[in-house]
Design a protein around this motif. Structure first.
Motif, mmCIF file in Angstrom:
data_model
loop_
_atom_site.group_PDB
_atom_site.id
_atom_site.type_symbol
_atom_site.label_atom_id
_atom_site.label_comp_id
_atom_site.label_asym_id
_atom_site.label_seq_id
_atom_site.Cartn_x
_atom_site.Cartn_y
_atom_site.Cartn_z
ATOM 1 N N ARG A 110 -18.045 -58.179 44.733
ATOM 2 C CA ARG A 110 -19.249 -57.350 44.753
ATOM 3 C C ARG A 110 -18.903 -55.876 44.557
ATOM 4 O O ARG A 110 -19.583 -55.149 43.824
ATOM 5 N N ALA A 111 -17.845 -55.407 45.201
ATOM 6 C CA ALA A 111 -17.432 -54.003 45.066
ATOM 7 C C ALA A 111 -17.009 -53.697 43.628
ATOM 8 O O ALA A 111 -17.290 -52.610 43.111
ATOM 9 N N GLU A 124 -20.195 -53.258 41.669
ATOM 10 C CA GLU A 124 -20.800 -51.947 41.963
ATOM 11 C C GLU A 124 -20.114 -50.849 41.147
ATOM 12 O O GLU A 124 -20.774 -50.004 40.539
ATOM 13 N N LYS A 125 -18.791 -50.870 41.116
ATOM 14 C CA LYS A 125 -18.069 -49.819 40.393
ATOM 15 C C LYS A 125 -18.317 -49.900 38.889
ATOM 16 O O LYS A 125 -18.422 -48.875 38.217
ATOM 17 N N ARG A 146 -23.824 -41.280 44.682
ATOM 18 C CA ARG A 146 -23.420 -42.656 44.980
ATOM 19 C C ARG A 146 -24.162 -43.244 46.182
ATOM 20 O O ARG A 146 -24.620 -44.383 46.133
ATOM 21 N N ASP A 147 -24.304 -42.487 47.254
ATOM 22 C CA ASP A 147 -25.019 -43.001 48.427
ATOM 23 C C ASP A 147 -26.485 -43.263 48.104
ATOM 24 O O ASP A 147 -27.069 -44.247 48.577
ATOM 25 N N ARG A 168 -26.642 -46.489 46.227
ATOM 26 C CA ARG A 168 -26.474 -47.643 47.119
ATOM 27 C C ARG A 168 -27.767 -47.967 47.852
ATOM 28 O O ARG A 168 -28.121 -49.131 48.027
ATOM 29 N N SER A 169 -28.462 -46.919 48.282
ATOM 30 C CA SER A 169 -29.731 -47.123 48.972
ATOM 31 C C SER A 169 -30.796 -47.675 48.013
ATOM 32 O O SER A 169 -31.488 -48.656 48.324
ATOM 33 N N SER A 200 -30.306 -51.513 46.889
ATOM 34 C CA SER A 200 -30.110 -52.527 47.944
ATOM 35 C C SER A 200 -28.638 -52.808 48.236
ATOM 36 O O SER A 200 -28.214 -53.965 48.297
ATOM 37 N N GLY A 201 -27.869 -51.742 48.400
ATOM 38 C CA GLY A 201 -26.448 -51.912 48.714
ATOM 39 C C GLY A 201 -25.657 -52.572 47.595
ATOM 40 O O GLY A 201 -24.598 -53.126 47.825
ATOM 41 N N PHE A 202 -26.184 -52.486 46.379
ATOM 42 C CA PHE A 202 -25.558 -53.125 45.218
ATOM 43 C C PHE A 202 -25.280 -54.606 45.469
ATOM 44 O O PHE A 202 -24.212 -55.120 45.168
ATOM 45 N N ASP A 203 -26.275 -55.275 46.021
ATOM 46 C CA ASP A 203 -26.196 -56.732 46.199
ATOM 47 C C ASP A 203 -26.697 -57.380 44.908
ATOM 48 O O ASP A 203 -27.907 -57.391 44.639
#
Length: 197
Positions: A35-36, A39-40, A59-60, A63-64, A67-70
């Motif tokens: 998942r990380a 995201e990158k 970046r923050d 993420r918000s 949805s937390g990059f799900d």
């Protein structure tokens, strides 16, 4: 008495604290979480045509907003979420990149089910980071034959905003290649991280 050569960070890190911290703790560290990694890759896609520090500062917010990059959540999104994100000043509001992120989440799901997105990527380098030994920023390529191959394969798998230059920047960020200059203290530190995996 001979003066010791001064050891310095990679020149791109500059002096802005957020960039220095990213260089010193994040960039080039081997990332093996599926998942990380996704995201990158998405964030590198958003960087296209912009500077990385622009994305880093947001970046923050990304993420918000995402949805937390799900990817399992984002894969279900459609036009209402695209419209919501286009109104969010905390991110890069680019319809093509937002829509590509939804498609990339769906492509991630397929690769994750097939063999794992992490394995898909790390198999290109035999599971271990490539240890480059650049002495000057001018030696570091914008892309390589390997990043061209990965880019082609990602596109075949349904990914967008993943050209060879974006993919090489991604490979550097997630530690698939160690492109810290040999004069930078992080080169040796990151090289040790790659050996222990």
């Amino acid at each position: 008495m001979r003066k010791e050569a001064q050891v310095e960070r990679c020149g791109w890190a500059g002096s802005e604290q957020i960039y220095v911290d990213y260089h010193d703790t994040d960039w080039g560290v081997p990332e093996y979480d599926s998942r990380a990694l996704w995201e990158k890759l998405v964030l590198d896609g958003f960087q296209a045509g912009l500077s990385w520090i622009t994305i880093l500062k947001k970046r923050d917010n990304f993420r918000s907003a995402f949805s937390g990059f799900d990817p399992d959540v984002i894969a279900t999104w459609s036009e209402p979420e695209v419209r919501r994100l286009l109104q969010d000043p905390g991110i890069v509001r680019h319809r093509g990149k937002i829509e590509a992120t939804i498609g990339n989440a769906q492509a991630w799901q397929r690769l994750e089910r097939d063999k794992g997105f992490d394995r898909f990527l790390w198999d290109y380098v035999g599971g271990k980071p490539i240890q480059n030994r650049w002495r000057d920023m001018s030696e570091v390529p914008a892309f390589t034959p390997l990043s061209q191959q990965i880019s082609r394969d990602l596109k075949k798998a349904g990914f967008r905003f993943c050209g060879p230059t974006i993919v090489y920047a991604f490979m550097q960020a997630v530690g698939m290649v160690n492109d810290h200059l040999v004069t930078c203290p992080r080169h040796a530190e990151v090289a040790k991280l790659g050996v222990s995996t």
